[in-house]
Write a protein that holds these residues in place. Structure first.
Motif, short mmCIF file in Angstrom:
data_model
loop_
_atom_site.label_atom_id
_atom_site.label_comp_id
_atom_site.label_asym_id
_atom_site.label_seq_id
_atom_site.Cartn_x
_atom_site.Cartn_y
_atom_site.Cartn_z
N ARG A 113 29.89 72.81 28.94
CA ARG A 113 30.39 71.44 28.88
C ARG A 113 31.45 71.12 29.94
NH1 ARG A 113 30.27 72.46 23.01
NH2 ARG A 113 28.55 71.26 22.10
N ASP A 114 32.42 72.03 30.09
CA ASP A 114 33.63 71.70 30.86
C ASP A 114 33.76 72.58 32.10
OD1 ASP A 114 34.21 70.10 28.57
OD2 ASP A 114 35.05 71.90 27.61
N GLU A 115 34.38 72.02 33.14
CA GLU A 115 34.68 72.77 34.35
C GLU A 115 36.17 73.12 34.34
OE1 GLU A 115 34.87 71.55 38.95
OE2 GLU A 115 32.82 71.54 38.14
N ILE A 116 36.48 74.40 34.37
CA ILE A 116 37.85 74.87 34.30
C ILE A 116 38.33 75.25 35.71
CG2 ILE A 116 39.40 76.61 33.30
CD1 ILE A 116 37.43 76.84 30.97
N HIS A 117 39.45 74.69 36.12
CA HIS A 117 40.02 74.96 37.44
C HIS A 117 41.21 75.90 37.30
CE1 HIS A 117 38.34 70.75 38.54
NE2 HIS A 117 37.42 71.68 38.64
N LEU A 118 41.28 76.88 38.19
CA LEU A 118 42.36 77.86 38.20
C LEU A 118 42.92 78.01 39.60
CD1 LEU A 118 39.67 79.18 36.49
CD2 LEU A 118 41.54 80.52 35.56
N HIS A 119 44.10 78.60 39.70
CA HIS A 119 44.69 78.85 41.00
C HIS A 119 45.61 80.05 40.92
CE1 HIS A 119 48.07 76.84 39.04
NE2 HIS A 119 48.85 77.41 39.95
N ARG A 120 45.88 80.66 42.07
CA ARG A 120 46.92 81.68 42.20
C ARG A 120 47.49 81.61 43.60
NH1 ARG A 120 44.14 87.74 42.78
NH2 ARG A 120 44.10 87.73 45.05
N ASN A 121 48.71 82.07 43.75
CA ASN A 121 49.35 82.11 45.06
C ASN A 121 48.71 83.17 45.93
OD1 ASN A 121 51.15 80.09 44.28
ND2 ASN A 121 52.70 81.56 43.62
N VAL A 122 48.53 82.86 47.19
CA VAL A 122 48.02 83.84 48.15
C VAL A 122 49.03 84.97 48.26
CG1 VAL A 122 47.48 84.25 50.59
CG2 VAL A 122 46.64 82.18 49.44
N GLY A 123 48.56 86.21 48.20
CA GLY A 123 49.43 87.37 48.27
C GLY A 123 49.97 87.81 46.94
N ALA A 124 49.60 87.12 45.87
CA ALA A 124 50.11 87.47 44.53
C ALA A 124 49.45 88.74 44.02
CB ALA A 124 49.85 86.33 43.56
N THR A 172 47.42 78.92 48.70
CA THR A 172 46.82 78.90 47.37
C THR A 172 45.33 79.24 47.40
OG1 THR A 172 48.36 77.15 46.70
CG2 THR A 172 46.44 77.50 45.29
N LEU A 173 44.93 80.11 46.47
CA LEU A 173 43.51 80.36 46.20
C LEU A 173 43.14 79.56 44.97
CD1 LEU A 173 42.89 84.22 46.51
CD2 LEU A 173 42.01 82.43 48.00
N ARG A 174 42.03 78.85 45.04
CA ARG A 174 41.54 78.11 43.90
C ARG A 174 40.21 78.69 43.42
NH1 ARG A 174 41.51 71.99 45.92
NH2 ARG A 174 40.45 71.73 43.92
N ALA A 175 39.93 78.51 42.15
CA ALA A 175 38.67 78.97 41.58
C ALA A 175 38.25 78.00 40.49
CB ALA A 175 38.81 80.38 41.01
N ALA A 176 36.97 78.02 40.17
CA ALA A 176 36.47 77.16 39.09
C ALA A 176 35.40 77.93 38.33
CB ALA A 176 35.89 75.86 39.66
N THR A 177 35.36 77.69 37.04
CA THR A 177 34.32 78.27 36.21
C THR A 177 34.01 77.27 35.10
OG1 THR A 177 33.62 80.24 35.00
CG2 THR A 177 35.89 79.52 34.67
N THR A 178 33.08 77.61 34.24
CA THR A 178 32.74 76.73 33.13
C THR A 178 33.23 77.31 31.82
OG1 THR A 178 30.54 77.76 33.15
CG2 THR A 178 30.76 75.60 34.21
N ASN A 179 33.33 76.47 30.81
CA ASN A 179 33.94 76.88 29.53
C ASN A 179 33.21 78.05 28.87
OD1 ASN A 179 31.93 74.55 29.01
ND2 ASN A 179 32.09 75.54 27.01
#
Length: 204
Positions: free
Chosen positions: A193-204, A145-152
């Motif tokens: 205001r908010d921290e948004i967390h995202l993910h995707r499968n490795v190799g996707a 899994t690759l994870r990422a974060a950004t703000t609203n």
């Protein structure tokens, strides 16, 4: 590698974007979004190469972090990271640094901590090249899994991540404002205001 100008040659906040209509460099709060058809997006083709950062890249890493956030320390995923200590990938065009992706191993996933591309190279494939490098790094280590974060407020990055296969996994409501002490103005003046967390499968 070409020299990166010293920070004091620029007026802060350093431009994060460039207007495609007039070429004006834009700080975060002055940037605006527009919607276009695919045919009217910039079609400039640029070749990029990506590599892991070495000890000689410290100045560039400090410089791009300073231009983007003012320091190398980043609070995200309920932790504080120093970008200089992370897994860093640099994307280049004709030997010129174009952007940086910094990642850390968190609970068996590769998590993107810092991700920035200079205005000259945005929309030309530099960001995708950095994501591919992170994906390959994760795959070589059997991470899933690759994870990422950004703000609203960061609509451009939220758009970019979702266009490249990331899905929102959760939202830490109020986390960014609490960390900053207040809801400061971010992209296009939107309160951060908010921290948004995202993910995707490795190799996707």
């Amino acid at each position: 590698m070409s020299e990166v100008p010293e920070t004091d040659e620029f007026e802060l906040p350093f431009p994060q974007y460039r207007c495609p209509a007039c070429g004006k460099d834009l700080p975060l709060t002055e940037a605006r979004m527009t919607v276009t058809c695919a045919e009217h997006r910039p079609q400039t083709q640029v070749e990029f190469a990506v590599r892991k950062a070495g000890v000689d890249d410290r100045h560039f890493i400090e410089e791009i972090c300073d231009r983007a956030i003012g320091e190398t320390l980043i609070d995200v995923y309920d932790q504080t990271f120093d970008v200089l200590d992370l897994i860093n990938f640099i994307v280049e065009s004709e030997g010129e640094p174009a952007g940086l992706l910094s990642a850390a191993l968190i609970r068996g996933d590769l998590a993107i901590v810092f991700f920035s591309v200079y205005p000259d190279f945005q929309g030309k494939g530099a960001g995708r090249t950095l994501l591919e490098a992170a994906d390959q790094y994760a795959a070589q280590r059997s991470l899933t899994t690759l994870r990422a974060a950004t703000t609203n407020d960061d609509i451009p990055q939220l758009y970019f991540l979702q266009r490249n296969g990331f899905q929102i996994s959760d939202i830490a409501v109020g986390n960014a404002a609490d960390r900053l002490g207040s809801a400061v103005a971010g992209f296009s003046g939107i309160p951060v205001r908010d921290e948004i967390h995202l993910h995707r499968n490795v190799g996707a």
